[in-house]
Design an enzyme around this catalytic site. Structure first.
Site, PDB file in Angstrom:
ATOM      1  CB  SER A 200      -9.066  34.619 -20.294  1.00  0.00           C
ATOM      2  OG  SER A 200      -9.562  33.374 -20.954  1.00  0.00           O
ATOM      3  CB  ALA A 201     -14.747  33.111 -21.460  1.00  0.00           C
ATOM      4  CB  THR A 238     -18.003  35.301 -38.423  1.00  0.00           C
ATOM      5  OG1 THR A 238     -18.337  35.928 -39.928  1.00  0.00           O
ATOM      6  CG2 THR A 238     -19.436  34.994 -37.980  1.00  0.00           C
ATOM      7  CB  CYS A 326       6.335  20.223 -17.050  1.00  0.00           C
ATOM      8  SG  CYS A 326       4.882  20.789 -16.286  1.00  0.00           S
TER       9      CYS A 326
HETATM   10  C1  LIG Z   1      -4.658  31.997 -18.731  1.00  0.00           C
HETATM   11  C2  LIG Z   1      -3.903  33.309 -18.906  1.00  0.00           C
HETATM   12  C3  LIG Z   1      -3.707  33.927 -20.009  1.00  0.00           C
HETATM   13  C4  LIG Z   1      -4.043  33.387 -21.220  1.00  0.00           C
HETATM   14  O1  LIG Z   1      -5.483  33.425 -21.475  1.00  0.00           O
HETATM   15  P1  LIG Z   1      -5.878  32.517 -22.724  1.00  0.00           P
HETATM   16  O2  LIG Z   1      -7.377  32.722 -22.600  1.00  0.00           O
HETATM   17  O3  LIG Z   1      -5.737  30.946 -22.147  1.00  0.00           O
HETATM   18  O4  LIG Z   1      -5.466  32.560 -23.949  1.00  0.00           O
HETATM   19  C5  LIG Z   1      -3.079  35.222 -19.937  1.00  0.00           C
HETATM   20  N1  LIG Z   1      -2.807  35.709 -18.797  1.00  0.00           N
HETATM   21  C6  LIG Z   1      -2.896  35.148 -17.626  1.00  0.00           C
HETATM   22  C7  LIG Z   1      -2.360  35.884 -16.493  1.00  0.00           C
HETATM   23  C8  LIG Z   1      -3.543  33.807 -17.572  1.00  0.00           C
HETATM   24  O5  LIG Z   1      -3.640  33.120 -16.559  1.00  0.00           O
END
Ligand SMILES: *Cc1c(COP(=O)(O)O)cnc(C)c1O
Length: 393
Positions: A200-201, A238, A326
């Site tokens: 994830s970016a 897209t 939380c």
């Molecule tokens: C943050 C995270 C995700 C989710 O990624 P998003 O881009 O926020 O959807 C999945 N797995 C782990 C281990 C993460 O830390």
């Protein structure tokens, strides 16, 4: 004067300036749709290709093995559902762990409702799986193993190469959620031997809402999003060009100076752990002492509530995170802290500090200065603590 320090890099990271700069033209001047034939479209297509090459390079993957998604959660969903539905004729058994991110756990729970059977492996006190448990869990009808690379709460790093090796030997698809490990560990998909890997970016100083799934060449999984022919007909819609361009830049930057980044994180992490554990009694470090993410600190404080601790820290400008769910308004402690065997009380008093590129040693000093009196003040409100303290005297 209060400082404002951010110690929640595992939740998200601020975008680097260079990333933002690279993205900006793609919001207006270079707005073309990469599927269009004209020059505007070709410009978009070129940007997309370059970003894909950059991300691929960081994983030692081929460009055609990288598929952009709307984030880490989508990549996890796609990998797991896509592999499960594509292998349904072979079997219906999936193996995962009790400490996965909810993007994995809730996807597995959904698949259980769809007729799949899921084994949730236990972990030890450090959050590590036992390879023998995994071996024993494998059955004739096991089609998929999904085990996270590094845990987002306690930072524990699993033996991914060994797991991938076992999965390959048994002809089972192996997916790993590497969202937390990415940018904090050298990840070579070929050396590891994984089939599917999520990143994830926004966890690596890129934009939110963009991620990628590595799909090993030749592996067939079902699509999650149907529609147009984007992403080689495997993920319709897209493309989020500004986001993807930003991801490419963030990936490039993260891998440019990985060693320096890791060293800097480890130094701050180690000092935080050492100082906190030494100055505050009745504490426990959660996660593995060495097999852990370079920027992860997770400590339980007896006799206090994580929520109150977070609020008190926030009042002096320290942004951290706790061990309870939380955000969902639930009082249940974190499933990860439960899985490593903490009692409800201790799990509730947990604090996660995750350090990142923009932190300084002064930020660390500030936490080390502010945390002990806050913990002490909160403990004074606990009748249980009074009793224990009295007994010690
Ligand atoms: C943050 C995270 C995700 C989710 O990624 P998003 O881009 O926020 O959807 C999945 N797995 C782990 C281990 C993460 O830390």
């Amino acid at each position: 004067m209060n400082r404002r320090v951010y110690f929640d890099y595992s939740a998200t990271t601020p975008m680097k300036k260079e990333v933002l700069e690279e993205m900006l033209p793609f919001f207006n001047t270079d707005f073309g749709n990469p599927s269009s034939i004209h020059s505007y479209g070709r410009q978009g297509k070129t940007a997309l290709d370059i970003a894909r090459d950059k991300v691929a390079k960081t994983l030692n993957a081929k460009s055609e093995e990288i598929f952009f998604t709307g984030g880490g959660s989508e990549a996890d969903n796609w990998a797991i559902k896509g592999a499960a539905f594509a292998s349904r004729s072979k079997g219906n058994h999936i193996i995962t762990t009790k400490i996965e991110h909810h993007a994995v756990l809730h996807t597995c729970e959904y698949l259980e409702k769809e007729g799949f059977e899921v084994t949730y492996l236990d972990v030890d006190q450090y959050g590590l799986i036992d390879m023998d448990d995994l071996k024993n869990a494998i059955k004739e009808n096991t089609i998929l193993i999904t085990i996270m690379y590094a845990n987002n709460e306690i930072g524990t790093i699993q033996p991914i190469k060994e797991i991938a090796h076992l999965a390959k030997e048994k002809n089972i698809i192996f997916h790993t959620d590497a969202v937390q490990a990415y940018g904090n560990e050298i990840i070579d998909v070929h050396e590891l031997g994984v089939d599917l890997l999520s990143i994830s970016a926004h966890k690596v100083y890129g934009p939110k809402g963009v991620g990628a799934l590595y799909i090993r060449k030749g592996l067939r999984i079902h699509p999650l999003i149907h529609g147009g022919a984007q992403e080689k007909r495997r993920r319709a819609g897209t493309e989020n060009i500004p986001g993807i361009v930003g991801f490419g830049k963030a990936a490039e930057l993260a891998y440019e100076n990985m060693e320096g980044h890791i060293n800097k994180m480890e130094t701050m992490r180690n000092r935080l752990i050492k100082e906190i554990m030494e100055t505050i009694p009745y504490t426990k470090l959660n996660g593995h002492p060495t097999k852990r993410l370079p920027g992860n600190v997770n400590i339980s404080f007896e006799f206090i509530e994580g929520e109150s601790l977070l609020l008190s820290l926030d009042m002096v400008g320290i942004a951290a995170s706790s061990g309870s769910a939380c955000t969902s308004g639930s009082l249940d402690p974190s499933h990860v802290l439960m899985a490593i065997g903490l009692s409800h009380e201790i799990a509730h008093g947990s604090l996660r500090l995750t350090v990142g590129d923009f932190n300084t040693e002064e930020d660390v000093d500030y936490v080390i200065e502010k945390l002990p009196p806050i913990v002490d003040r909160l403990r004074q409100m606990s009748p249980l603590y009074e009793k224990v303290k009295g007994g010690n005297k």
